[in-house]
Design an enzyme around this catalytic site. Sequence first.
Site, PDB file in Angstrom:
ATOM      1  N   LYS A   1      -8.321  -6.741  -8.869  1.00 30.63           N
ATOM      2  CA  LYS A   1      -9.323  -7.195  -7.893  1.00 30.63           C
ATOM      3  C   LYS A   1     -10.605  -7.677  -8.585  1.00 30.63           C
ATOM      4  O   LYS A   1     -11.243  -8.625  -8.123  1.00 30.63           O
ATOM      5  CB  LYS A   1      -9.624  -6.083  -6.886  1.00 30.63           C
ATOM      6  CG  LYS A   1      -8.434  -5.703  -6.001  1.00 30.63           C
ATOM      7  CD  LYS A   1      -7.971  -6.868  -5.138  1.00 30.63           C
ATOM      8  CE  LYS A   1      -6.932  -6.451  -4.101  1.00 30.63           C
ATOM      9  NZ  LYS A   1      -6.453  -7.582  -3.286  1.00 30.63           N
TER      10      LYS A   1
ATOM     11  N   TYR B   1      -5.116  -1.723  -9.972  1.00 33.65           N
ATOM     12  CA  TYR B   1      -5.674  -2.344  -8.759  1.00 33.65           C
ATOM     13  C   TYR B   1      -7.094  -2.853  -9.019  1.00 33.65           C
ATOM     14  O   TYR B   1      -7.436  -4.000  -8.693  1.00 33.65           O
ATOM     15  CB  TYR B   1      -5.670  -1.310  -7.626  1.00 33.65           C
ATOM     16  CG  TYR B   1      -6.151  -1.821  -6.290  1.00 33.65           C
ATOM     17  CD1 TYR B   1      -5.334  -2.630  -5.500  1.00 33.65           C
ATOM     18  CD2 TYR B   1      -7.408  -1.477  -5.796  1.00 33.65           C
ATOM     19  CE1 TYR B   1      -5.764  -3.086  -4.264  1.00 33.65           C
ATOM     20  CE2 TYR B   1      -7.847  -1.929  -4.566  1.00 33.65           C
ATOM     21  CZ  TYR B   1      -7.019  -2.731  -3.802  1.00 33.65           C
ATOM     22  OH  TYR B   1      -7.457  -3.185  -2.574  1.00 33.65           O
TER      23      TYR B   1
HETATM   24  P1  NAI Z   1      -0.867  -5.201   4.836  1.00 28.96           P
HETATM   25  O1  NAI Z   1       0.239  -4.534   4.078  1.00 28.96           O
HETATM   26  O2  NAI Z   1      -1.191  -4.726   6.197  1.00 28.96           O
HETATM   27  O3  NAI Z   1      -0.628  -6.763   4.881  1.00 28.96           O
HETATM   28  C1  NAI Z   1      -0.316  -7.456   3.695  1.00 28.96           C
HETATM   29  C2  NAI Z   1       0.747  -8.496   3.987  1.00 28.96           C
HETATM   30  O4  NAI Z   1       1.107  -9.092   2.736  1.00 28.96           O
HETATM   31  C3  NAI Z   1       2.014  -7.874   4.575  1.00 28.96           C
HETATM   32  O5  NAI Z   1       2.461  -8.650   5.675  1.00 28.96           O
HETATM   33  C4  NAI Z   1       3.003  -7.910   3.423  1.00 28.96           C
HETATM   34  O6  NAI Z   1       4.360  -8.069   3.839  1.00 28.96           O
HETATM   35  C5  NAI Z   1       2.517  -9.125   2.654  1.00 28.96           C
HETATM   36  N1  NAI Z   1       2.946  -9.091   1.255  1.00 28.96           N
HETATM   37  C6  NAI Z   1       2.945  -8.032   0.405  1.00 28.96           C
HETATM   38  N2  NAI Z   1       3.461  -8.384  -0.762  1.00 28.96           N
HETATM   39  C7  NAI Z   1       3.801  -9.697  -0.672  1.00 28.96           C
HETATM   40  C8  NAI Z   1       4.391 -10.630  -1.559  1.00 28.96           C
HETATM   41  N3  NAI Z   1       4.763 -10.274  -2.802  1.00 28.96           N
HETATM   42  N4  NAI Z   1       4.581 -11.902  -1.131  1.00 28.96           N
HETATM   43  C9  NAI Z   1       4.236 -12.265   0.125  1.00 28.96           C
HETATM   44  N5  NAI Z   1       3.693 -11.427   1.015  1.00 28.96           N
HETATM   45  C10 NAI Z   1       3.471 -10.152   0.615  1.00 28.96           C
HETATM   46  O7  NAI Z   1      -2.155  -5.088   3.875  1.00 28.96           O
HETATM   47  P2  NAI Z   1      -3.704  -5.370   4.128  1.00 28.96           P
HETATM   48  O8  NAI Z   1      -4.409  -4.073   4.172  1.00 28.96           O
HETATM   49  O9  NAI Z   1      -3.881  -6.349   5.201  1.00 28.96           O
HETATM   50  O10 NAI Z   1      -4.059  -6.022   2.717  1.00 28.96           O
HETATM   51  C11 NAI Z   1      -4.287  -7.408   2.554  1.00 28.96           C
HETATM   52  C12 NAI Z   1      -5.108  -7.573   1.293  1.00 28.96           C
HETATM   53  O11 NAI Z   1      -6.302  -6.822   1.421  1.00 28.96           O
HETATM   54  C13 NAI Z   1      -4.441  -7.111   0.022  1.00 28.96           C
HETATM   55  O12 NAI Z   1      -4.703  -8.017  -1.014  1.00 28.96           O
HETATM   56  C14 NAI Z   1      -5.112  -5.773  -0.251  1.00 28.96           C
HETATM   57  O13 NAI Z   1      -5.115  -5.429  -1.615  1.00 28.96           O
HETATM   58  C15 NAI Z   1      -6.507  -6.044   0.266  1.00 28.96           C
HETATM   59  N6  NAI Z   1      -7.303  -4.868   0.600  1.00 28.96           N
HETATM   60  C16 NAI Z   1      -6.858  -3.933   1.492  1.00 28.96           C
HETATM   61  C17 NAI Z   1      -7.649  -2.838   1.797  1.00 28.96           C
HETATM   62  C18 NAI Z   1      -7.209  -1.770   2.765  1.00 28.96           C
HETATM   63  O14 NAI Z   1      -7.824  -0.686   2.786  1.00 28.96           O
HETATM   64  N7  NAI Z   1      -6.205  -1.992   3.591  1.00 28.96           N
HETATM   65  C19 NAI Z   1      -8.991  -2.667   1.211  1.00 28.96           C
HETATM   66  C20 NAI Z   1      -9.370  -3.728   0.320  1.00 28.96           C
HETATM   67  C21 NAI Z   1      -8.542  -4.776   0.032  1.00 28.96           C
END
Ligand code: NAI
Length: 257
Positions: A161, A157
């Site tokens: 990132k 990860y």
């Molecule tokens: P989430 O799981 O709530 O939303 C992510 C969305 O991306 C979901 O709708 C999921 O279905 C979609 N997704 C996942 N894999 C996919 C794929 N292969 N193709 C198309 N869509 C796909 O996650 P969240 O928390 O909103 O994360 C969004 C971004 O933020 C990610 O890149 C994550 O690594 C990053 N992030 C999240 C943090 C957290 O604590 N939640 C902290 C820092 C970064």
Amino acid sequence: MNRLQGKIVGITGGSAGFGRAMALAFAREGAAAVAICDLNMEDAAATVKDLEEIGTKTLAVELDVTDTAGLRAYVQQIIDTFGRLDVWVGNAGIAGGAPAEDETEEFWRKMIDLDLNAVFFGAQAAGRHMLEQGGGVILSTASMLIEQHTQAYRTAYGVAKTGVVNLTRALAVEWGGRGIRVNAIGPGFANTGLFQRGRTEHSIPVEDLLSRVPMGRFVEVEEIAAAAVFLASDEASFINGHLLLVDGGWSANSSPT
Ligand code: NAI
């Protein structure tokens, strides 16, 4: 406010979490169209309904962003449907990990493919069109877990990132003179589906995680969306190649918790 009046926006992973919050925030700021792609079409339908209620045109495409041909087709579909692409957000991603000695090749490759490679290929596809149309904004969702700030059990990860931040800088250097600004957002811990699904026996207890955040809480998805709106808007007209940390001071904190 109408800071994104008339803009055409494309987001990956726009059904839930940060992506959904960004889609709604862009729409409320006057975007003419907000396209989302995602694996989860049930959540996508709910986001589309909310976007339409705001009065924005939408497009929802079922896509695994690691399918590079599909990702390029999604960008093309946005342009075919709405005529241009002003703002691109590479946001879809996963988290998680295991002790390095137990990390599987399958998980490592999946993480790099989704959290890094797909961010580059999406930005490249969007950037090609933006170069032709004479400008645009590219944003990516990185993390605060980058470079010197990492955590145990997050090897893949952190590598992915950190790569996103580096490609952000590289694209900013290459394209800044041709009207495209490229920036990244580094969110702190958010209590989204991703965070909840990523909890394993190796996960640091939530109270320990939050005790290192000077502001003592998770980031709200709306706070990430607010950063995205700012970076996409003309208010950020000279901000290029930047990582905007939205982590409540986590990265600044080197005191023991
Ligand atoms: P989430 O799981 O709530 O939303 C992510 C969305 O991306 C979901 O709708 C999921 O279905 C979609 N997704 C996942 N894999 C996919 C794929 N292969 N193709 C198309 N869509 C796909 O996650 P969240 O928390 O909103 O994360 C969004 C971004 O933020 C990610 O890149 C994550 O690594 C990053 N992030 C999240 C943090 C957290 O604590 N939640 C902290 C820092 C970064």
